[in-house]
Every structure is written in structure tokens, then in C-alpha cells.
Design a protein around this motif. Structure first.
Motif, PDB file in Angstrom:
ATOM      1  N   ASP A 190      -3.600  -5.764  -0.039  1.00  0.00           N
ATOM      2  CA  ASP A 190      -3.556  -4.378   0.424  1.00  0.00           C
ATOM      3  C   ASP A 190      -4.086  -4.286   1.846  1.00  0.00           C
ATOM      4  N   SER A 191      -3.479  -3.425   2.612  1.00  0.00           N
ATOM      5  CA  SER A 191      -3.919  -3.198   3.989  1.00  0.00           C
ATOM      6  C   SER A 191      -3.719  -1.726   4.311  1.00  0.00           C
ATOM      7  N   GLN A 193       0.821  -1.206   0.000  1.00  0.00           N
ATOM      8  CA  GLN A 193       0.000   0.000   0.000  1.00  0.00           C
ATOM      9  C   GLN A 193       0.858   1.261   0.000  1.00  0.00           C
TER      10      GLN A 193
END
Length: 206
Positions: free
Chosen positions: A177-178, A108
Motif C-alpha cells: 500500500d502507498s 490503495q
């Protein structure tokens, strides 16, 4: 500087041309009571040839027998050119920091930094276009802008290569994604602020 009295005669212009070609002085001042060449006939070609030299040329009207007037002229100098190339130094620092840190970023953060790099590349391209459009009669100023164009071109290439590398790293990462961690948010904010300061300095230099 070099000052040539009786500098608007044929002989004076010959001396001015020779001094200009030597590249020993930032500017040359030719002086006469008239303040300009007159009635040179075929020798007027010498005046045109002087623009091919490396020093700026200024013509002055002065009675050199007047000590006050001559002293004032002797201490005159054209305005100094601004040191534009120093404006790229904060950009170097930012790009170097991003290059050193990129292998530590999450997927990310890589995406967020790639967006910032796209802004940087676009902005450098804009400034480069503006620098290429600069035109000045001062040879010193022209040399400064030529150097500025070279520096901007180098940074635009560096930023573009770094952007491609960051995008490649993001594509290779398998992790989903985080959200950014607090540390990553701070790092991103620091990079954005550093670019805002660097781009502001670059804008002022142009």
C-alpha cells in the motif's frame, strides 16, 4: 383519452370496460349527470370488472348539454406521472466509468473505490426497498414503479458484481500500500461527487 357520455349506465360501463381492455388510451372518463353509477343491480359487477383493464378510470359529473361545462371537462386531464426511470442514468454512467478504469488503479485506489462501491450497493438496496413498498391506485403510476424496481434491481446487481471484481483485483496486487497520488485523489473525488449527484437525483425521484 376516451370519454363516454351516459357512461354510468349498464351500457356505458360495458363500453368503458371494452375500451380499457384494448389498452388504447391512458385513461377513460365516464360522464353522466349523476357522476356515478346507481341502481345497476346485477350489472354492478361490470364496475368491479373495470379495474382489471389497463387504463385508469375517472368518473365525472357533467351536463353534456351545457357547452361550457362540457368543454371544460373535455380539456381536463390527470396529472402526468414523473419520468422516474431517468433517475438511474447518472448511475449507469458512473458504474460504466468505474468498470472501464478499474484495471488501471493502484492497490490503495482499489481499496478506496471498493469502499465507495459498498456505499453505492447499500444505497441502491435501500432505494429498492422503498420502491417495493410503493403502492398507488393509479395504474400508470404503478407501472412506473414496477419499471423503477426493475431498473434498480439491475443496477444493484451490476454494482455488486463490480464491487466483487474490484476487491478481487485489490487482493491480487502484490505491491505494498502507498498513499494516493494527486491524480488518484482527483479520480476518487470525481467518483464520490458523481455518486453524490446520482444518489440525490434518485432520492428526488422517490
Amino acid at each position: 383519452m376516451a370519454m363516454i357520455t351516459n357512461g354510468h349506465s349498464g351500457a356505458g360501463l360495458v363500453v368503458a370496460r371494452e375500451l380499457s381492455a384494448l389498452d388504447l388510451y391512458p385513461f377513460i372518463t365516464t360522464v353522466s349527470r349523476r357522476g356515478r353509477p346507481e341502481g345497476l343491480g346485477p350489472e354492478s359487477a361490470l364496475l368491479e370488472a373495470m379495474v382489471q383493464g389497463n387504463a385508469d378510470h375517472y368518473m365525472a359529473k357533467c351536463d353534456v348539454s351545457d357547452p361550457v361545462a362540457f368543454n371544460d371537462l373535455w380539456h381536463w386531464a390527470p396529472a402526468a406521472a414523473a419520468p422516474a426511470p431517468t433517475a438511474v442514468l447518472p448511475i449507469d454512467e458512473l458504474l460504466s466509468r468505474l468498470r472501464d478504469r478499474r484495471s488501471l488503479w493502484s492497490r490503495q485506489l482499489l481499496k478506496e473505490m471498493s469502499a465507495l462501491l459498498q456505499v453505492i450497493v447499500a444505497n441502491l438496496q435501500l432505494h429498492l426497498k422503498q420502491a417495493r413498498g410503493k403502492s398507488t391506485r393509479s395504474k400508470e403510476q404503478q407501472r412506473m414503479w414496477e419499471r423503477m424496481k426493475e431498473l434498480l434491481e439491475e443496477r444493484e446487481v451490476t454494482a455488486t458484481e463490480l464491487l466483487a471484481d474490484v476487491l478481487a483485483l485489490a487482493n491480487r496486487q502484490q505491491a505494498p500500500d502507498s498513499p494516493l497520488t494527486e491524480r488518484e485523489k482527483i479520480e476518487l473525488e470525481d467518483a464520490v461527487n458523481a455518486w453524490a449527484a446520482a444518489s440525490g437525483g434518485l432520492a428526488e425521484s422517490q
